[in-house]
Design a protein around this motif. Sequence first.
Motif, PDB file in Angstrom:
ATOM      1  N   ALA A  63       0.910  -1.295   0.066  1.00 49.21           N
ATOM      2  CA  ALA A  63      -0.057   0.093   0.108  1.00 49.21           C
ATOM      3  C   ALA A  63       0.789   1.075  -0.068  1.00 49.21           C
ATOM      4  N   LEU A  64       1.844   1.361   0.837  1.00 48.09           N
ATOM      5  CA  LEU A  64       2.735   2.192   0.958  1.00 48.09           C
ATOM      6  C   LEU A  64       3.802   2.725  -0.201  1.00 48.09           C
ATOM      7  N   MET A  65       4.007   1.492  -1.262  1.00 52.80           N
ATOM      8  CA  MET A  65       4.730   1.526  -2.364  1.00 52.80           C
ATOM      9  C   MET A  65       3.807   2.335  -3.476  1.00 52.80           C
ATOM     10  N   LEU A  66       2.236   1.991  -3.513  1.00 55.54           N
ATOM     11  CA  LEU A  66       1.675   2.709  -4.565  1.00 55.54           C
ATOM     12  C   LEU A  66       1.021   3.699  -3.852  1.00 55.54           C
ATOM     13  N   PHE A  67       1.028   4.191  -2.735  1.00 53.94           N
ATOM     14  CA  PHE A  67       0.803   5.497  -2.249  1.00 53.94           C
ATOM     15  C   PHE A  67       1.879   6.513  -2.702  1.00 53.94           C
ATOM     16  N   ALA A  68       3.073   5.804  -2.590  1.00 58.51           N
ATOM     17  CA  ALA A  68       4.174   6.897  -3.153  1.00 58.51           C
ATOM     18  C   ALA A  68       4.223   7.083  -4.293  1.00 58.51           C
ATOM     19  N   LEU A  69       3.965   6.056  -5.254  1.00 59.22           N
ATOM     20  CA  LEU A  69       3.640   5.864  -6.526  1.00 59.22           C
ATOM     21  C   LEU A  69       2.585   6.939  -7.052  1.00 59.22           C
ATOM     22  N   SER A 250      -1.040  14.349  -4.502  1.00 62.65           N
ATOM     23  CA  SER A 250      -0.103  14.812  -5.558  1.00 62.65           C
ATOM     24  C   SER A 250      -0.391  16.111  -5.965  1.00 62.65           C
ATOM     25  N   GLU A 251      -1.433  16.431  -5.811  1.00 65.15           N
ATOM     26  CA  GLU A 251      -2.064  17.974  -6.547  1.00 65.15           C
ATOM     27  C   GLU A 251      -1.922  19.137  -5.458  1.00 65.15           C
ATOM     28  N   SER A 252      -1.417  18.470  -4.210  1.00 66.33           N
ATOM     29  CA  SER A 252      -1.182  19.685  -3.110  1.00 66.33           C
ATOM     30  C   SER A 252       0.448  19.855  -3.514  1.00 66.33           C
ATOM     31  N   GLU A 253       0.461  21.348  -2.910  1.00 69.51           N
ATOM     32  CA  GLU A 253       1.799  21.973  -2.942  1.00 69.51           C
ATOM     33  C   GLU A 253       2.787  21.107  -2.111  1.00 69.51           C
ATOM     34  N   TYR A 254       2.274  20.336  -1.200  1.00 67.52           N
ATOM     35  CA  TYR A 254       3.031  19.509  -0.114  1.00 67.52           C
ATOM     36  C   TYR A 254       3.519  18.184  -0.428  1.00 67.52           C
ATOM     37  N   SER A 255       3.184  17.761  -1.874  1.00 64.49           N
ATOM     38  CA  SER A 255       3.298  16.549  -2.040  1.00 64.49           C
ATOM     39  C   SER A 255       4.781  15.957  -2.180  1.00 64.49           C
ATOM     40  N   HIS A 256       5.537  16.775  -2.534  1.00 66.87           N
ATOM     41  CA  HIS A 256       6.956  16.635  -2.333  1.00 66.87           C
ATOM     42  C   HIS A 256       7.534  16.394  -1.151  1.00 66.87           C
ATOM     43  N   GLN A 257       7.171  17.048  -0.008  1.00 65.00           N
ATOM     44  CA  GLN A 257       7.593  16.758   1.240  1.00 65.00           C
ATOM     45  C   GLN A 257       6.776  15.574   1.837  1.00 65.00           C
ATOM     46  N   ALA A 258       5.702  15.430   1.314  1.00 62.52           N
ATOM     47  CA  ALA A 258       4.859  14.312   1.759  1.00 62.52           C
ATOM     48  C   ALA A 258       5.751  12.826   1.211  1.00 62.52           C
ATOM     49  N   LEU A 259       6.029  13.116   0.115  1.00 61.84           N
ATOM     50  CA  LEU A 259       6.751  11.914  -0.559  1.00 61.84           C
ATOM     51  C   LEU A 259       8.028  11.715   0.041  1.00 61.84           C
ATOM     52  N   SER A 260       8.881  12.699   0.502  1.00 61.60           N
ATOM     53  CA  SER A 260      10.271  12.423   1.073  1.00 61.60           C
ATOM     54  C   SER A 260      10.101  11.885   2.364  1.00 61.60           C
ATOM     55  N   ASP A 261       8.960  12.372   3.076  1.00 61.56           N
ATOM     56  CA  ASP A 261       8.768  11.758   4.441  1.00 61.56           C
ATOM     57  C   ASP A 261       8.269  10.264   4.397  1.00 61.56           C
ATOM     58  N   VAL A 262       7.455   9.851   3.458  1.00 61.27           N
ATOM     59  CA  VAL A 262       6.902   8.503   3.218  1.00 61.27           C
ATOM     60  C   VAL A 262       8.092   7.702   2.647  1.00 61.27           C
ATOM     61  N   ILE A 263       8.900   7.928   2.226  1.00 61.02           N
ATOM     62  CA  ILE A 263       9.945   7.153   1.370  1.00 61.02           C
ATOM     63  C   ILE A 263      10.709   6.057   2.431  1.00 61.02           C
ATOM     64  N   PRO A 264      11.258   6.698   3.627  1.00 62.81           N
ATOM     65  CA  PRO A 264      11.933   5.767   4.541  1.00 62.81           C
ATOM     66  C   PRO A 264      10.832   4.803   5.097  1.00 62.81           C
ATOM     67  N   LEU A 265       9.775   5.303   5.561  1.00 63.40           N
ATOM     68  CA  LEU A 265       8.685   4.270   6.025  1.00 63.40           C
ATOM     69  C   LEU A 265       8.455   3.317   4.946  1.00 63.40           C
ATOM     70  N   ARG A 266       8.152   3.480   3.650  1.00 61.01           N
ATOM     71  CA  ARG A 266       7.658   2.862   2.504  1.00 61.01           C
ATOM     72  C   ARG A 266       8.777   1.596   2.477  1.00 61.01           C
ATOM     73  N   ASP A 267      10.172   2.302   2.569  1.00 58.22           N
ATOM     74  CA  ASP A 267      11.314   1.169   2.373  1.00 58.22           C
ATOM     75  C   ASP A 267      11.153   0.142   3.285  1.00 58.22           C
ATOM     76  N   VAL A 268      10.908   0.425   4.759  1.00 53.58           N
ATOM     77  CA  VAL A 268      10.987  -0.275   5.679  1.00 53.58           C
ATOM     78  C   VAL A 268      10.003  -1.505   5.499  1.00 53.58           C
ATOM     79  N   PHE A 269       8.697  -0.988   5.194  1.00 57.33           N
ATOM     80  CA  PHE A 269       7.608  -2.084   5.153  1.00 57.33           C
ATOM     81  C   PHE A 269       7.866  -2.797   3.820  1.00 57.33           C
ATOM     82  N   ALA A 270       8.545  -2.213   2.854  1.00 63.46           N
ATOM     83  CA  ALA A 270       8.772  -2.968   1.392  1.00 63.46           C
ATOM     84  C   ALA A 270       9.646  -4.005   1.755  1.00 63.46           C
TER      85      ALA A 270
END
Length: 653
Positions: A63-69, A250-270
Amino acid sequence: MGIAADIAIITVAALFGGIVAQRLRQPLIIGYILAGIIVGPHTGGITVSETHNIELLAEIGIALMLFALGLEFSFKELQPVRKVALIGAPIQMVLTIVYGFIIGHFLGFNTVHSIWIGSVISLSSTMVILKTLMEKGLMGTLSSRVMIGMLIVQDLAVVPLMIILPQLNNPENGLFVLGWAGVKAACFLGVMVLAGTKIIPKLVEYIAKWDSRELFLVSVTAIGLGVGYATYLSGLSFAFGAFVAGMILSESEYSHQALSDVIPLRDVFALLFFVSIGMLIDTAFIAANLSKVLSLVAFIIIGKGLIFALVVKSFGYKNVIPLAVGLGLSQVGEFAFLLIGTGMKTGSIPPELYSMLLSSTVITMILTPFLSNLTAPFDSLRKKWFRQEAVQTINLPDTGLKKHIVIAGGGRVGSYVAQVLSSLDVDFVIIENNSRQVDEIRKKGYPLVYGDACHHIVLEAARVHDARLLVITAPFAIITKIIAGHARKISPEIEIIARAEGIEQMKDLHGAGVHNVVQPELEGGLEMTRQTLHFLDIPVDDIIRFTDKVRNELYAPIYSPDQEDFSPVRLNIATQLLKLSWVTVPEGSPIIGKSIREADIRTFTGVSVVGVIHERKVCPNPDTGYVIENGDLLALMGDSDQIESFRMFMNPM
């Protein structure tokens, strides 16, 4: 300790597996899967006890992988591949299901079981291919966009497959269930589009104003998993909901910050996901049925790879793209586990077929990075054995191209460059593969090569070997490096101008042979600064001096002054970095009314007057007879001491 101990075992095993994979220069996912085999229930030794719970946690990784995608998802980027994604992917799935049906009968399974085989192998792995592309640095290439577009459509098809397949023995009920699932999916998408696009971005913006990174991470994760759980409750895919949530955010101006924050969590669960895949492998079953398993794996990889390549080629993609897609997507995907599990729970497939499909799926996943690495050598063989496919060209001059400029990318930046070059009657050619951009370029009558500049043959069609300059407008450093690498092989001396997002990218590109790098954000910031200072009535020469200083300080570090290799390109850069200052002649200056020769500026100060702006008229390289007037803006070439000496000379008081 239960699941806590299991997570500790998995993490440590994954660490050692990752280290081994890194030392062997293999993707980390290979190390993770091997770690799963070692700590799985089928190999003995230190074993994970709560396998089912780990598999449930691994679903969060999906789910986190597809969320980041979804956060990275852009309809604009997928526009060039929308046809092959929306039409080609369903065609590929149907062909693969038919192919799997034939394989099933060949291996001795009945009609229903053969349909299950075809359906399972029709899916490819979003998780594995995304991880492989990221580790190889190929995200953003046309091949990767084709793959991702087709994978998204495949992932969306999982829901109807999970509904239809168990109903094969009762088709009438299956149609009703499928129709009801379609209604629920449409209602969910409608609610997310109407309500989600208005609520979710505003919620993120509201939380971001508190300036708490921890709360921001929690809110973003909650949105992705919460929407995924809502779709699960409605009978749809958990991962599908997370992907939709990422698209909306992704339409939000905070999408890049959201992605950078989620990536470490995504990688752990991946990590948990890939280890859980390894835990599923029953080495005893594979050993006992080795010939059947390997035969099924070979059938899948060869047949599915050919189907993908032919479908992609039929949609007009040429050269290396069909090969890259065929090798990259020839594995069976993670959603196959959901289908296989559904088949076992409903009694639709026997235990033997379950184990065979499970083993084959995991083996094809393990082989993916190795198969993907074969793209380059296979492409070299293709070029050697087969005639090169012609590249479509539009509006090229009859006399051919010589000493021209090649613009790789006909988007906004490339169009601006082309517009200026056209007004100056400078020969150029644009390389573009976006069909919409191609139509716009054709309307303007600009010379065009229709293709992906990442490919050697496309650059040759643009006659890079005869060009004097290559302008790469791609925003992704990896794409720039690929284009520059091919261009350097064709024409080692060609000068290249490219864009970068920061000093690290600049250094990286400079090391790859791109010696003229522009930072769009820096240049935009300097222009805003210039206009701000102009509004504050700061003298023009002070503004120019300040912006030149900032630009030189930021660009100069990548051009080390002690480099021994002063090639023509580096000499050109050194010339650009020479001190050029603009100074306004103030009222009452003793040089007013004198010619440049009479003022004898160079003798007294050491600077050279290389330009004059008088009453908004530019006079480049004025002769020594030019008479200096009050308010003239002089362009001076010299070092800092010489410029300061001129200021004192011009203002003796």
